[in-house]
Scaffold this motif. Structure first.
Motif, PDB file in Angstrom:
ATOM      1  N   GLU A 140      32.145  38.002  37.359  1.00 27.82           N
ATOM      2  CA  GLU A 140      33.513  37.652  36.991  1.00 27.82           C
ATOM      3  C   GLU A 140      34.440  38.853  36.819  1.00 27.82           C
ATOM      4  OE1 GLU A 140      36.097  34.940  33.857  1.00 27.82           O
ATOM      5  OE2 GLU A 140      34.237  35.898  33.214  1.00 27.82           O
ATOM      6  N   PRO A 141      34.037  39.947  36.145  1.00 25.44           N
ATOM      7  CA  PRO A 141      34.963  41.088  36.012  1.00 25.44           C
ATOM      8  C   PRO A 141      35.393  41.669  37.357  1.00 25.44           C
ATOM      9  CG  PRO A 141      33.150  41.280  34.472  1.00 25.44           C
ATOM     10  CD  PRO A 141      32.787  40.170  35.396  1.00 25.44           C
ATOM     11  N   ILE A 142      34.456  41.685  38.334  1.00 24.35           N
ATOM     12  CA  ILE A 142      34.800  42.193  39.667  1.00 24.35           C
ATOM     13  C   ILE A 142      35.765  41.240  40.361  1.00 24.35           C
ATOM     14  CG2 ILE A 142      33.884  42.993  41.871  1.00 24.35           C
ATOM     15  CD1 ILE A 142      33.037  44.598  39.365  1.00 24.35           C
ATOM     16  N   MET A 143      35.545  39.946  40.160  1.00 23.96           N
ATOM     17  CA  MET A 143      36.443  38.965  40.776  1.00 23.96           C
ATOM     18  C   MET A 143      37.851  39.073  40.200  1.00 23.96           C
ATOM     19  SD  MET A 143      34.579  37.560  43.032  1.00 23.96           S
ATOM     20  CE  MET A 143      33.745  39.159  43.140  1.00 23.96           C
ATOM     21  N   ARG A 144      37.943  39.377  38.921  1.00 22.07           N
ATOM     22  CA  ARG A 144      39.274  39.568  38.325  1.00 22.07           C
ATOM     23  C   ARG A 144      39.985  40.758  38.976  1.00 22.07           C
ATOM     24  NH1 ARG A 144      40.488  37.321  33.036  1.00 22.07           N
ATOM     25  NH2 ARG A 144      38.753  36.094  32.178  1.00 22.07           N
ATOM     26  N   LEU A 145      39.235  41.824  39.209  1.00 23.12           N
ATOM     27  CA  LEU A 145      39.821  42.992  39.880  1.00 23.12           C
ATOM     28  C   LEU A 145      40.314  42.615  41.277  1.00 23.12           C
ATOM     29  CD1 LEU A 145      37.282  45.823  38.951  1.00 23.12           C
ATOM     30  CD2 LEU A 145      39.597  45.510  38.041  1.00 23.12           C
ATOM     31  N   ALA A 146      39.504  41.859  42.004  1.00 26.17           N
ATOM     32  CA  ALA A 146      39.897  41.448  43.358  1.00 26.17           C
ATOM     33  C   ALA A 146      41.127  40.551  43.324  1.00 26.17           C
ATOM     34  CB  ALA A 146      38.733  40.730  44.035  1.00 26.17           C
ATOM     35  N   GLU A 147      41.162  39.624  42.377  1.00 23.43           N
ATOM     36  CA  GLU A 147      42.303  38.715  42.266  1.00 23.43           C
ATOM     37  C   GLU A 147      43.588  39.482  41.969  1.00 23.43           C
ATOM     38  OE1 GLU A 147      39.257  35.364  40.536  1.00 23.43           O
ATOM     39  OE2 GLU A 147      40.672  36.345  39.183  1.00 23.43           O
ATOM     40  N   ASN A 148      43.504  40.434  41.072  1.00 25.30           N
ATOM     41  CA  ASN A 148      44.698  41.217  40.728  1.00 25.30           C
ATOM     42  C   ASN A 148      45.110  42.146  41.858  1.00 25.30           C
ATOM     43  OD1 ASN A 148      45.273  40.182  38.158  1.00 25.30           O
ATOM     44  ND2 ASN A 148      43.707  41.463  37.210  1.00 25.30           N
ATOM     45  N   ALA A 149      44.133  42.575  42.684  1.00 23.13           N
ATOM     46  CA  ALA A 149      44.479  43.421  43.829  1.00 23.13           C
ATOM     47  C   ALA A 149      45.250  42.624  44.875  1.00 23.13           C
ATOM     48  CB  ALA A 149      43.213  44.016  44.439  1.00 23.13           C
ATOM     49  N   ILE A 150      44.890  41.362  45.065  1.00 24.61           N
ATOM     50  CA  ILE A 150      45.576  40.510  46.048  1.00 24.61           C
ATOM     51  C   ILE A 150      46.924  40.047  45.510  1.00 24.61           C
ATOM     52  CG2 ILE A 150      45.464  38.284  47.243  1.00 24.61           C
ATOM     53  CD1 ILE A 150      42.451  38.737  47.530  1.00 24.61           C
ATOM     54  N   ARG A 151      46.935  39.619  44.233  1.00 22.91           N
ATOM     55  CA  ARG A 151      48.205  39.249  43.600  1.00 22.91           C
ATOM     56  C   ARG A 151      48.153  39.660  42.140  1.00 22.91           C
ATOM     57  NH1 ARG A 151      50.156  33.105  42.889  1.00 22.91           N
ATOM     58  NH2 ARG A 151      48.520  33.204  41.307  1.00 22.91           N
ATOM     59  N   PRO A 152      48.875  40.705  41.766  1.00 19.63           N
ATOM     60  CA  PRO A 152      48.818  41.187  40.378  1.00 19.63           C
ATOM     61  C   PRO A 152      49.053  40.059  39.377  1.00 19.63           C
ATOM     62  CG  PRO A 152      50.048  42.726  41.735  1.00 19.63           C
ATOM     63  CD  PRO A 152      49.773  41.518  42.593  1.00 19.63           C
ATOM     64  N   ARG A 163      37.318  29.660  38.532  1.00 19.86           N
ATOM     65  CA  ARG A 163      37.182  29.130  39.888  1.00 19.86           C
ATOM     66  C   ARG A 163      38.546  28.999  40.558  1.00 19.86           C
ATOM     67  NH1 ARG A 163      37.997  24.118  41.979  1.00 19.86           N
ATOM     68  NH2 ARG A 163      36.651  23.448  43.730  1.00 19.86           N
ATOM     69  N   ASN A 164      39.507  28.415  39.853  1.00 20.07           N
ATOM     70  CA  ASN A 164      40.832  28.208  40.445  1.00 20.07           C
ATOM     71  C   ASN A 164      41.527  29.525  40.758  1.00 20.07           C
ATOM     72  OD1 ASN A 164      40.562  25.451  40.363  1.00 20.07           O
ATOM     73  ND2 ASN A 164      41.586  25.232  38.379  1.00 20.07           N
ATOM     74  N   ALA A 165      41.384  30.508  39.870  1.00 19.73           N
ATOM     75  CA  ALA A 165      41.994  31.819  40.118  1.00 19.73           C
ATOM     76  C   ALA A 165      41.393  32.455  41.362  1.00 19.73           C
ATOM     77  CB  ALA A 165      41.808  32.726  38.907  1.00 19.73           C
ATOM     78  N   ALA A 166      40.077  32.319  41.539  1.00 17.67           N
ATOM     79  CA  ALA A 166      39.407  32.889  42.715  1.00 17.67           C
ATOM     80  C   ALA A 166      39.885  32.220  43.988  1.00 17.67           C
ATOM     81  CB  ALA A 166      37.895  32.755  42.561  1.00 17.67           C
ATOM     82  N   LEU A 167      39.962  30.892  43.994  1.00 25.10           N
ATOM     83  CA  LEU A 167      40.392  30.173  45.195  1.00 25.10           C
ATOM     84  C   LEU A 167      41.851  30.468  45.541  1.00 25.10           C
ATOM     85  CD1 LEU A 167      38.686  26.702  44.660  1.00 25.10           C
ATOM     86  CD2 LEU A 167      38.058  28.472  46.309  1.00 25.10           C
ATOM     87  N   GLN A 168      42.691  30.577  44.535  1.00 23.16           N
ATOM     88  CA  GLN A 168      44.103  30.861  44.797  1.00 23.16           C
ATOM     89  C   GLN A 168      44.286  32.254  45.387  1.00 23.16           C
ATOM     90  OE1 GLN A 168      46.078  30.154  41.077  1.00 23.16           O
ATOM     91  NE2 GLN A 168      45.828  27.933  41.180  1.00 23.16           N
ATOM     92  N   ALA A 169      43.570  33.230  44.847  1.00 24.38           N
ATOM     93  CA  ALA A 169      43.688  34.589  45.378  1.00 24.38           C
ATOM     94  C   ALA A 169      43.153  34.661  46.803  1.00 24.38           C
ATOM     95  CB  ALA A 169      42.932  35.564  44.473  1.00 24.38           C
ATOM     96  N   ALA A 170      42.021  34.001  47.073  1.00 28.11           N
ATOM     97  CA  ALA A 170      41.478  33.992  48.433  1.00 28.11           C
ATOM     98  C   ALA A 170      42.444  33.310  49.395  1.00 28.11           C
ATOM     99  CB  ALA A 170      40.123  33.289  48.446  1.00 28.11           C
ATOM    100  N   GLY A 171      43.039  32.215  48.946  1.00 27.86           N
ATOM    101  CA  GLY A 171      43.999  31.510  49.801  1.00 27.86           C
ATOM    102  C   GLY A 171      45.227  32.334  50.107  1.00 27.86           C
ATOM    103  N   LEU A 172      45.684  33.094  49.129  1.00 23.19           N
ATOM    104  CA  LEU A 172      46.848  33.963  49.355  1.00 23.19           C
ATOM    105  C   LEU A 172      46.561  34.974  50.445  1.00 23.19           C
ATOM    106  CD1 LEU A 172      48.256  34.676  45.788  1.00 23.19           C
ATOM    107  CD2 LEU A 172      49.482  33.642  47.697  1.00 23.19           C
ATOM    108  N   TYR A 173      45.343  35.514  50.449  1.00 20.74           N
ATOM    109  CA  TYR A 173      45.021  36.477  51.504  1.00 20.74           C
ATOM    110  C   TYR A 173      44.888  35.773  52.853  1.00 20.74           C
ATOM    111  CZ  TYR A 173      42.431  39.309  54.703  1.00 20.74           C
ATOM    112  OH  TYR A 173      42.036  39.955  55.836  1.00 20.74           O
ATOM    113  N   GLN A 174      44.135  34.661  52.876  1.00 24.47           N
ATOM    114  CA  GLN A 174      43.813  34.018  54.147  1.00 24.47           C
ATOM    115  C   GLN A 174      45.017  33.356  54.809  1.00 24.47           C
ATOM    116  OE1 GLN A 174      40.580  31.749  52.279  1.00 24.47           O
ATOM    117  NE2 GLN A 174      39.162  32.662  53.743  1.00 24.47           N
ATOM    118  N   TYR A 175      45.919  32.785  54.018  1.00 21.41           N
ATOM    119  CA  TYR A 175      47.025  32.024  54.585  1.00 21.41           C
ATOM    120  C   TYR A 175      48.405  32.562  54.211  1.00 21.41           C
ATOM    121  CZ  TYR A 175      43.059  28.844  54.856  1.00 21.41           C
ATOM    122  OH  TYR A 175      41.830  28.314  55.092  1.00 21.41           O
ATOM    123  N   GLY A 176      48.431  33.539  53.299  1.00 22.45           N
ATOM    124  CA  GLY A 176      49.716  34.005  52.790  1.00 22.45           C
ATOM    125  C   GLY A 176      50.591  34.634  53.844  1.00 22.45           C
TER     126      GLY A 176
END
Length: 242
Positions: A46-58, A78-91
């Motif tokens: 989870e801490p690494i995923m938070r870093l990734a999420e903030n890197a994609i969208r602060p 879970r929702n934060a992870a999916l939203q950040a991944a979606g922002l990269y893939q489709y943003g």
């Protein structure tokens, strides 16, 4: 940042939470070991995923973890992870599609001298070569129109659009209009300098730098510049010495 890796990890993290939720709802002794192992892995990642999420969208990884219920706690992660991944893939596609409409450069509407020369190379994905052959085509038309093959491109442009009177062996190109007006003189001088700029700043680099690679928007802009020069050359009349 390797955003592709980050998005993959975030999607996998969300799948792990889905599986963990499924195991929690079963509450069976035969799945307890798998559930405990998965719970530890989710907490570890989870801490690494938070870093990734903030890197994609602060800020997207700054969700609260202070909840009493297990499901509410991990569903936010879970929702934060999916939203950040979606922002990269489709943003990027979404931003592109939602941009305000703007005019596009339509290559087949360029002057025929330019597009007929460039088209075979454009269609074979040889963009830089397309610019070079288009510039050569414009220069060839200029030489043909003036009947001059004794000067290089830049010197020929200066001679062609010069406001000086024509001389024997040095015909000029002339725009229509009142030749005593400042506007007419400006057009002549502008065409002279623009032509020199096209050959010096566009044609010469693609001709002499073998490793030069141009992006598609740059190639279109350069072909558009050559197209405008071609239209001016085509539009002008040739004036010989009286």
């Amino acid at each position: 940042m390797d955003a592709t890796w980050a998005a993959d990890q975030l999607n996998e993290f969300a799948r792990m939470i889905d599986r963990l939720s499924e195991l929690e709802m079963r509450s069976r002794s035969d799945t307890e070991e798998e559930r405990d192992d998965l719970d530890r892995e989710v907490r570890r990642q989870e801490p690494i995923m938070r870093l990734a999420e903030n890197a994609i969208r602060p800020g997207s990884g700054d969700y609260s973890s202070e909840y009493d219920e297990w499901r509410e706690r991990w569903w936010n992660a879970r929702n934060a992870a999916l939203q950040a991944a979606g922002l990269y893939q489709y943003g990027e596609e979404a931003r592109r599609r939602l941009r305000p409409d703007a005019p596009d450069l339509v290559a087949d509407q360029f002057h025929p001298w330019v597009w007929e020369a460039a088209r075979p190379f454009w269609e074979s994905d040889n963009r830089t070569e397309a610019v070079w052959v288009a510039a050569r085509a414009v220069n060839g038309r200029l030489q043909q129109k003036l009947g001059r093959h004794d000067l290089g491109e830049t010197r020929l442009c200066r001679s062609a659009f010069s406001t000086n009177d024509p001389k024997p062996g040095e015909p000029r190109l002339r725009f229509a209009g009142d030749r005593t007006s400042d506007t007419w003189k400006s057009r002549q001088v502008g065409a002279e300098n623009f032509g020199v700029g096209c050959f010096s700043g566009i044609r010469n680099p693609v001709a002499h730098e073998s490793d030069l690679v141009l992006d598609e928007p740059v190639v279109l802009e350069q072909l558009a510049a050559l197209s405008l020069l071609a239209r001016w050359i085509d539009e002008c009349v040739v004036e010989h010495v009286a």
